[in-house]
Design a protein around this motif. Structure first.
Motif, mmCIF file in Angstrom:
data_model
loop_
_atom_site.group_PDB
_atom_site.id
_atom_site.type_symbol
_atom_site.label_atom_id
_atom_site.label_comp_id
_atom_site.label_asym_id
_atom_site.label_seq_id
_atom_site.Cartn_x
_atom_site.Cartn_y
_atom_site.Cartn_z
ATOM 1 N N THR A 67 3.194 3.801 9.143
ATOM 2 C CA THR A 67 2.942 3.848 7.702
ATOM 3 C C THR A 67 4.185 3.371 6.976
ATOM 4 N N VAL A 68 3.980 2.469 6.019
ATOM 5 C CA VAL A 68 5.102 1.929 5.252
ATOM 6 C C VAL A 68 4.773 2.047 3.777
ATOM 7 N N THR A 69 5.746 2.486 2.993
ATOM 8 C CA THR A 69 5.542 2.523 1.535
ATOM 9 C C THR A 69 6.464 1.521 0.874
ATOM 10 N N SER A 70 5.967 0.923 -0.203
ATOM 11 C CA SER A 70 6.792 -0.013 -0.950
ATOM 12 C C SER A 70 7.749 0.793 -1.829
ATOM 13 N N PRO A 71 8.772 0.130 -2.380
ATOM 14 C CA PRO A 71 9.723 0.866 -3.216
ATOM 15 C C PRO A 71 9.052 1.634 -4.354
ATOM 16 N N ASP A 72 7.940 1.152 -4.888
ATOM 17 C CA ASP A 72 7.340 1.914 -5.975
ATOM 18 C C ASP A 72 6.252 2.870 -5.490
ATOM 19 N N GLY A 73 6.281 3.184 -4.211
ATOM 20 C CA GLY A 73 5.469 4.303 -3.750
ATOM 21 C C GLY A 73 4.076 3.948 -3.267
ATOM 22 N N VAL A 74 3.700 2.669 -3.329
ATOM 23 C CA VAL A 74 2.372 2.311 -2.851
ATOM 24 C C VAL A 74 2.393 2.227 -1.323
ATOM 25 N N VAL A 75 1.364 2.789 -0.703
ATOM 26 C CA VAL A 75 1.278 2.708 0.755
ATOM 27 C C VAL A 75 0.815 1.307 1.118
ATOM 28 N N VAL A 76 1.677 0.515 1.742
ATOM 29 C CA VAL A 76 1.312 -0.868 2.031
ATOM 30 C C VAL A 76 0.839 -1.056 3.456
ATOM 31 N N VAL A 77 1.340 -0.220 4.364
ATOM 32 C CA VAL A 77 0.801 -0.208 5.717
ATOM 33 C C VAL A 77 0.337 1.218 5.943
ATOM 34 N N ASP A 78 -0.963 1.362 6.271
ATOM 35 C CA ASP A 78 -1.564 2.679 6.203
ATOM 36 C C ASP A 78 -2.050 3.114 7.580
ATOM 37 N N ASP A 79 -1.214 3.870 8.261
ATOM 38 C CA ASP A 79 -1.629 4.512 9.500
ATOM 39 C C ASP A 79 -2.190 3.502 10.505
ATOM 40 N N VAL A 80 -1.356 2.544 10.868
ATOM 41 C CA VAL A 80 -1.819 1.471 11.747
ATOM 42 C C VAL A 80 -1.534 1.784 13.208
ATOM 43 N N ASP A 81 -2.543 1.649 14.046
ATOM 44 C CA ASP A 81 -2.386 1.743 15.495
ATOM 45 C C ASP A 81 -2.656 0.366 16.091
ATOM 46 N N LEU A 82 -1.766 -0.115 16.934
ATOM 47 C CA LEU A 82 -1.962 -1.433 17.552
ATOM 48 C C LEU A 82 -1.379 -1.414 18.949
ATOM 49 N N GLU A 83 -1.917 -2.275 19.797
ATOM 50 C CA GLU A 83 -1.327 -2.472 21.119
ATOM 51 C C GLU A 83 -1.340 -3.957 21.406
ATOM 52 N N VAL A 84 -0.234 -4.485 21.859
ATOM 53 C CA VAL A 84 -0.234 -5.880 22.288
ATOM 54 C C VAL A 84 0.226 -5.917 23.734
ATOM 55 N N ALA A 85 -0.578 -6.547 24.567
ATOM 56 C CA ALA A 85 -0.237 -6.611 25.987
ATOM 57 C C ALA A 85 0.611 -7.841 26.251
ATOM 58 N N GLY A 86 1.344 -7.802 27.359
ATOM 59 C CA GLY A 86 2.056 -8.989 27.787
ATOM 60 C C GLY A 86 1.050 -10.087 28.096
#
Ligand SMILES: Nc1ncnc2c1ncn2[C@@H]1O[C@H](COP(=O)(O)OP(=O)(O)O)[C@@H](O)[C@H]1O
Ligand SMILES: [Mg+2]
Lengths: 563, 431
Positions: free
Chosen positions: A280-299
C-alpha cells in the motif's frame, strides 16, 4: 489499393478542385533551428471526411497542426481556405475561421468547472459580468446535442481522462468548428473509450465536418479513415487507403520493414522470485495510490501491469524499487525481505529499474554515454574512490555495440541522442549486471518503432535468462507483445491477473474497473485471435462502404452528405 | 455493438485516503507546538494576578460601557486546558479534518486570551479593548490593500515580492503631491500613480523580459527604497515645509452607526482609506470570481497554454492584472504618509509589504481569506503594542515576536494544504 508514392505529392495541388469548404495546407514548411520539422507538407481537409495523419513520434504532426491553429507561424507555404490564402496569427483567428482542436495534452484548467472551461475565451454575459448560468445551459445543450455526457459543474481535475476529453471536444465544438483536429486523442484512452471516440468522430463527420485524426497507432486508423496521409521526418511520404494492411502502413511510417510482433517462445517459468503482499502506498496528500496489492513474478516470465495512466502503476514500480515509501506491505526478492530496504540495497540485491521518465530519472543528460552506463554501479569501476576511466570506457564501448546505440562516441552527452537511443543506454546499463528482477516503466514511450522492436527483443532475452520481468505499460500493443501474464490495475488495485491472449476488449473493461469474469461475460470477443478477425471484418466492411460510395481519393467527394 | 456494457464511469468515486507521512509529521508537530503553548500557560498561572480588567470603552466614547473584570488564574487555567486538549487531540490523530481546523482555531484564540489575561491581571490600568480593535483595523488597512494587490498579480501568474516597493513609492508620491496641492483626492491619485509605475516595471520585466520574478521583486524593492531615499534627501528634505507636509486623513464617522457602543467607534469611525480597503475586498472578489476578466486572470495563472489556445492573450491579461493590482498597492502605500504621519520618511513602510505578502499566501490567494489574515496580523501587532504600555513583566523583545508566534499557532492548524496558482511565477514563452 495502396498508392504510396516515393515523393511528396506537393505538385498535385493545382490539379484538384478547390471546392467550397475545403481547407488546404499547401507546402507548409517549419524549421526549428537546424531541424526541419515540416518540409513542404500539403494536406487537404474536406467536409464530411476523416483524414488520418499517421506518423511516428517526432514526425512533425503536432507541429503541422499547431500552424493550422495559429499557435505557430509557418516558415514557408500557405494555408488556403475555400481557395483563398489565409493567415492565422493566433488561435483566436483560427477559431474564428472555424478550426477547432483537441490537443494532445489537454488544454483544460484543472481547477475550473467543466462549464468554465468550455466558455473560457468567449464567456457569456453582459458588461463583462460572467453569466455562469448561461454557460451551464450552453454546456447542457451541447452535451445533449452531441450526446457527449458531462456535468457542467464538475471540477475538471475530478473527472476521468475519458470525460476530460469529452470536455475538450465540446470546447472545440462550442465555437462551431467546421474543421476539427484530434491530436493523438486515443493515447490516453481505454479501448472502450477509443470506440466511443471513434463513434463521436463518425457522427461529426456525417454532419459534414472535416476531421483530422492524428495517431501513431495503426489498428484504429484502418477502421475509420476515409483517407490516410503518412508523414515521416517532417515529409509526406505518401497516401494510403484504409484497405492497406498494418504492416504496409508501418513500413511507410518507419521507412523500412518492421516486425510488429516480438518473437518469443512460451515462458519457461521457474519459481516465484518477486513476491509482493498487501503493498500500500499513499501519495503526499494522503490519497491511497497503491491499494493492498498482491503480486508474484516468477523467474523467466514477463508480467505486464496494464492500466490507464494514473491508476497507481507508476507508484507500484517506484515502491518496488523503494524510491517512494510504502505505508504497508511486504516485498520479497528471492526470499529476502526487502520491505524496508533502501533503493541502493535493492539494486544490490539484483533489481534493475528502467524509470518511466528517462530524462528526469533515467540518466544525467549532460553526462556522457560512458558515464551514464555506470551510473548506478559506479563502485564496481572505482578503486578507493578513484574512477578507472579506461574500464568505464571499454565497458561502454562493449555495451553500445551490443545494444546498437547510435552515437558518435561514448563521450557524447546523452542529452544529444534521440529518444530511442537514450532508452537503449538506460536499458543497457540495467541489463549489464546480473539481475533477479527487471522493472521497466513505459520502456518504449516516445521511442521510434525501430528501436521499440529492439528494446522488446532485449527484454525477452533477459526473461529467457531466468530473470523475473515486470513491465508497466499503458500501451496495450506493448502489453500484448511482451506479456506472459497481464495484471490490470484500476484505482490502485489489481483488478485481476489474466492470460496474455486476453482480448483488448476484456482488458479495456478491466481497465475501467470491471472484474475479469464480468468483463468476459459482457465482452463480444475474449481472445486476441477472435478480436483480430473481428477487426479485419470491420475494416473490410468500411472499405466496401467507401468503395460503394465511390472510390475515396483526391478530387472526389468523400462519403459525407455534403454541406 | 450488441453486447450490453457496464455503465461508463462519469465521475471518479471518492478516493480512499490514508494519512501520508507528510501529513503525519505536520499533524504531530502542530500537536507538540500547541501542547508546549498549553504548558507555557500553565507555568504562567503561577505569576498571574487576581483580576484582569478589560475596558470596553475609552474615555472619549459617547456611550460608556463598564470595565470587565476577569478572574486571572481561572481564565488562564481554562485557556491552558483548552490548548492542552487541542494539542492532545492533534497528537492522538482521531480528529476529522474539520474538527482539527476548529481545534487549531480554538487553541490559537485560547492562547491569545490566556496570554492577554495573564498580562493584564493585576495591572494598574485596564486593557483597552476598543483601542485594540480600532487599532487592528488601522494597522490592517495597508496590509489588506497590499494583499489584494498580491492576490491579483499572483492569480494571474506573476509573483509579486515588490508590494513593499509599491507601498514606498506610493507613500512618496502621495506625500509630495499632497503637500503641493493640499488635496486628499489628488494625493490618493498620486499614490495610485506611484503604485502603477512600480507595477508597470514589474509587469515589463516579468512578463516581457521573463526575469526571475523573486529576484525582480527584490530588485524593485531596492530600487524604490533607493530612488525615494535619494529624491527625498536631495529635494524634499531641504524644503520639507512645502514638499513634505501632506494633509492627514481624518476619521470620518458614519452618522448614526458610529454611535453604537463598542463597535461604533471601531468600525464606523475610520478614515477614508480603511473604508476603501473594505470596499476593495469586495471589488477584488467580484472582479476575480464574477467577471469574464477574472475567469481569464485565473486561467492564465493556472494554465496559460489553455488560455492561449482559446484565443486569450496571456501577456495582455497578465499585464492588466498586475496593473490593477498596482492600483491597490498604491492605495495601501498612501496609508503610510496620509493616514499615519502626513509626511514621508525614508523606508517608512518597514516591512509591511512583506507582511501583506505573507497574508496573501496564508490566505491561500483568496481575497477574503487574505483579508482575514491581514486583520489577524493587525490584531496581534496592536496587542503587542498595547501590552507594552501596560507595563507587563515581559521583555519588550518578546512582545515584538509575539505576533509571529501567534500566527504560527493559529495558522498551523488552519493551513493544511496550500496550493498556489499552478503557473505562479512561470513566464509564458509565446507572445
Ligand atoms: N517548439 C519547438 N522547438 C524546437 N523543436 C520542436 C518544437 N516543437 C517540436 N519540435 C521538434 O519538432 C519535431 C516534431 O515534433 P512534433 O510535431 O511534436 O511531432 P509529433 O507530433 O509528430 O510527435 C520533434 O523532433 C520535436 O522535437
Ligand atoms: Mg504530437
Amino acid at each position: 489499393m495502396t498508392q504510396s508514392s516515393a515523393s511528396p505529392p506537393a505538385g498535385d495541388v493545382a490539379g484538384t478542385d478547390a471546392g467550397a469548404g475545403v481547407l488546404r495546407l499547401d507546402r507548409i514548411t517549419k524549421v526549428f533551428g537546424s531541424l526541419v520539422a515540416n518540409d513542404a507538407v500539403s494536406l487537404d481537409l474536406r467536409p464530411g471526411e476523416i483524414h488520418c495523419l499517421l506518423g511516428e513520434n517526432g514526425a512533425g504532426k503536432s507541429t503541422l497542426m499547431n500552424q493550422l491553429y495559429g499557435l505557430l507561424q509557418p516558415d514557408g507555404g500557405e494555408i488556403l481556405l475555400d481557395g483563398a490564402p489565409v493567415r492565422f496569427a493566433n488561435p483566436r483567428q483560427a477559431i474564428d475561421a472555424g478550426i477547432g482542436m483537441v490537443h494532445q495534452h489537454f488544454m483544460l484548467v484543472d481547477v475550473f468547472s467543466v462549464a468554465e472551461n468550455i466558455v473560457l475565451g468567449r464567456e457569456p454575459g453582459r458588461g463583462g459580468i460572467l453569466d455562469l448560468r448561461a454557460a451551464r445551459r450552453l454546456v447542457r445543450e451541447m452535451s445533449e446535442r452531441y450526446r457527449l455526457e458531462v456535468d457542467p459543474d464538475a471540477r475538471v481535475e475530478d473527472l476521468p481522462i475519458g470525460v476530460q476529453q469529452r470536455v475538450e471536444i465540446l470546447k472545440a465544438l462550442s465555437n462551431d468548428a467546421r474543421f476539427l483536429v484530434f491530436d493523438e486523442p486515443t493515447a490516453v484512452l481505454t479501448p472502450q473509450e477509443t470506440d466511443e471516440l471513434i463513434e463521436v468522430m463518425r457522427a461529426l463527420r456525417d454532419e459534414g465536418r472535416a476531421i483530422v485524426f492524428i495517431t501513431h497507432k495503426l489498428r484504429e486508423v484502418r477502421a475509420i479513415a476515409d483517407r490516410i496521409t503518412v508523414i515521416r521526418r517532417g515529409r509526406v511520404v505518401g497516401e494510403a487507403a484504409p484497405s492497406a494492411s498494418e504492416s504496409e502502413l508501418a513500413e511507410m511510417m518507419v521507412g523500412r520493414a518492421v516486425s510488429l510482433r516480438v518473437d518469443k517462445t512460451p515462458a519457461q517459468v521457474a519459481g516465484a522470485r518477486l513476491e509482493v503482499e498487501h503493498l500500500t502506498v499513499t501519495s503526499p496528500d494522503g490519497v491511497v495510490v497503491v491499494d493492498d496489492v498482491d503480486l508474484e513474478v516468477a523467474g523467466g516470465e514477463i508480467l505486464c501491469v496494464a492500466g490507464v495512466q494514473g491508476n497507481g502503476q507508476s507508484e507500484l514500480a517506484e515502491a518496488l524499487l523503494g524510491v517512494v515509501p510504502a505505508s504497508r506491505g511486504r516485498i520479497r526478492l528471492d526470499g529476502t525481505d526487502l520491505s524496508r530496504a533502501t533503493p541502493r540495497r535493492r539494486l544490490r540485491a539484483g533489481m534493475g529499474f528502467v524509470p518511466e521518465d528517462r530524462k528526469h530519472d533515467g540518466f544525467v543528460g549532460s553526462f556522457t554515454v560512458a558515464e551514464n552506463m555506470v551510473l548506478n554501479h559506479v563502485d564496481a569501476f572505482a578503486d578507493r574512490g578513484l574512477l578507472r576511466l579506461g574500464d568505464i570506457r571499454s565497458h561502454a564501448e562493449t555495451l553500445t555495440e551490443q545494444f546498437d546505440v547510435r552515437t558518435q562516441s561514448v563521450e557524447t552527452p546523452v542529452a544529444s541522442l534521440s529518444g530511442g537511443n537514450q532508452q537503449k543506454v538506460v536499458l543497457a546499463r540495467e541489463l549489464s549486471r546480473p539481475l533477479s528482477l527487471l522493472i521497466a516503466s513505459q520502456p518504449t514511450r516516445g521511442v521510434d518503432v525501430g528501436a521499440i522492436e529492439f528494446l522488446h527483443q532485449r527484454i525477452v532475452q533477459e526473461r529467457d535468462k531466468g530473470t523475473a520481468v515486470l513491465i508497466v505499460s499503458t500501451e496495450l500493443d506493448e502489453v500484448s507483445a511482451l506479456a506472459d501474464r497481464i495484471a490490470v490495475m484500476y484505482r490502485g488495485r489489481v483488478v485481476g491477473v489474466v492470460d496474455a491472449d486476453t482480448s483488448r476488449e476484456v482488458l479495456g473493461l478491466m481497465m475501467a474497473g470491471v472484474p475479469h469474469e464480468e468483463a468476459v461475460r459482457s465482452a463480444s470477443v475474449t481472445t486476441v485471435a477472435e478480436e483480430e478477425q473481428k477487426l479485419e471484418a470491420e475494416v473490410a466492411e468500411h472499405v466496401a462502404e467507401l468503395e460503394g460510395s465511390g472510390p475515396a481519393g483526391p478530387g472526389l467527394e468523400g462519403g459525407g452528405s455534403g454541406v | 455493438m450488441t453486447t450490453t456494457r457496464p455503465e461508463p464511469v462519469t465521475e471518479r468515486p471518492a478516493s480512499t485516503r490514508l494519512e501520508s507521512r507528510e501529513d503525519r509529521t505536520h499533524r504531530l508537530s502542530v500537536g507538540v507546538l500547541v501542547l508546549v503553548v498549553g504548558v507555557v500557560l500553565v507555568v504562567l498561572t503561577a505569576s498571574t494576578g487576581d483580576v484582569a480588567r478589560f475596558a470596553l470603552s475609552n474615555a472619549f466614547d459617547e456611550v460608556q460601557l463598564p470595565t470587565l473584570g476577569l478572574p486571572g488564574v481561572p481564565v488562564v487555567v481554562v485557556c491552558a486546558l483548552l490548548c492542552l486538549l487541542a494539542g492532545v487531540g492533534f497528537l492522538v490523530g482521531r480528529l476529522s479534518s474539520r474538527v482539527r481546523t476548529l481545534a487549531g482555531v480554538v487553541a490559537g484564540l485560547a492562547f491569545l486570551l490566556g496570554f492577554l489575561t495573564w498580562a493584564a491581571a493585576g495591572r494598574d490600568l485596564p486593557f483597552p479593548v476598543s483601542n485594540q480593535l480600532s487599532g487592528t483595523l488601522t494597522l490592517a488597512t495597508p496590509l489588506v490593500l497590499g494583499a489584494l494587490c498580491g492576490v491579483l498579480c499572483e492569480r494571474a501568474g506573476v509573483v509579486n515580492v515588490s508590494i513593499e516597493g509599491q507601498f514606498l513609492s506610493a507613500a512618496f508620491t502621495s506625500a509630495v503631491v499632497g503637500s503641493i496641492t493640499n488635496s486628499i483626492p489628488l494625493a490618493l491619485l498620486a499614490a495610485v500613480v506611484g503604485g502603477l509605475v512600480m507595477a508597470a516595471l514589474l509587469a515589463l520585466f516579468a512578463i516581457r523580459y521573463k526575469v526571475d520574478q523573486v529576484v525582480l521583486g527584490v530588485v524593485l524593492n531596492l530600487l524604490a527604497a533607493g530612488l525615494t531615499g535619494f529624491v527625498f534627501d536631495q529635494l524634499v528634505q531641504p524644503s520639507s515645509g512645502d514638499l513634505n507636509s501632506a494633509p492627514l486623513l481624518t476619521p470620518i464617522p458614519i452618522p448614526g452607526l458610529s454611535a453604537l457602543p463598542l463597535l461604533g467607534p471601531v468600525l464606523f469611525e475610520q478614515n477614508a482609506l480603511a473604508y476603501l480597503a473594505i470596499a476593495s475586498v469586495l471589488v477584488v472578489w467580484f472582479l476575480l470570481f464574477r467577471t469574464s476578466w477574472g475567469l481569464r486572470v485565473r486561467a492564465v495563472g493556472e494554465h496559460p497554454e489553455a488560455a492561449d489556445t482559446v484565443g486569450i492573450s496571456v501577456r495582455g491579461i497578465r499585464w492588466s492584472a498586475v496593473l490593477v493590482g498596482g492600483v491597490f498597492g498604491g492605495l495601501g502605500g498612501a496609508f503610510f504618509s496620509l493616514a499615519a504621519t502626513g509626511s514621508f520618511t525614508k523606508e517608512m513602510t518597514v516591512g509591511n509589504g512583506f507582511i501583506a505578502l505573507a497574508a496573501l499566501i496564508m490566505g491561500r490567494w483568496h481575497p477574503v481569506w487574505a483579508t482575514l489574515m491581514a486583520l489577524f496580523f493587525g490584531f496581534v501587532t496592536q496587542m503587542a503594542s498595547q501590552l507594552q504600555t501596560l507595563n507587563t513583566p515581559m521583555p519588550s523583545q518578546f512582545l515584538l515576536v509575539l505576533p509571529y508566534v501567534a500566527t504560527i499557532i493559529a495558522v498551523a492548524g488552519l493551513i493544511g494544504k496550500v496550493r498556489a496558482p499552478a503557473a505562479d511565477g512561470v513566464p509564458y514563452d509565446k507572445p
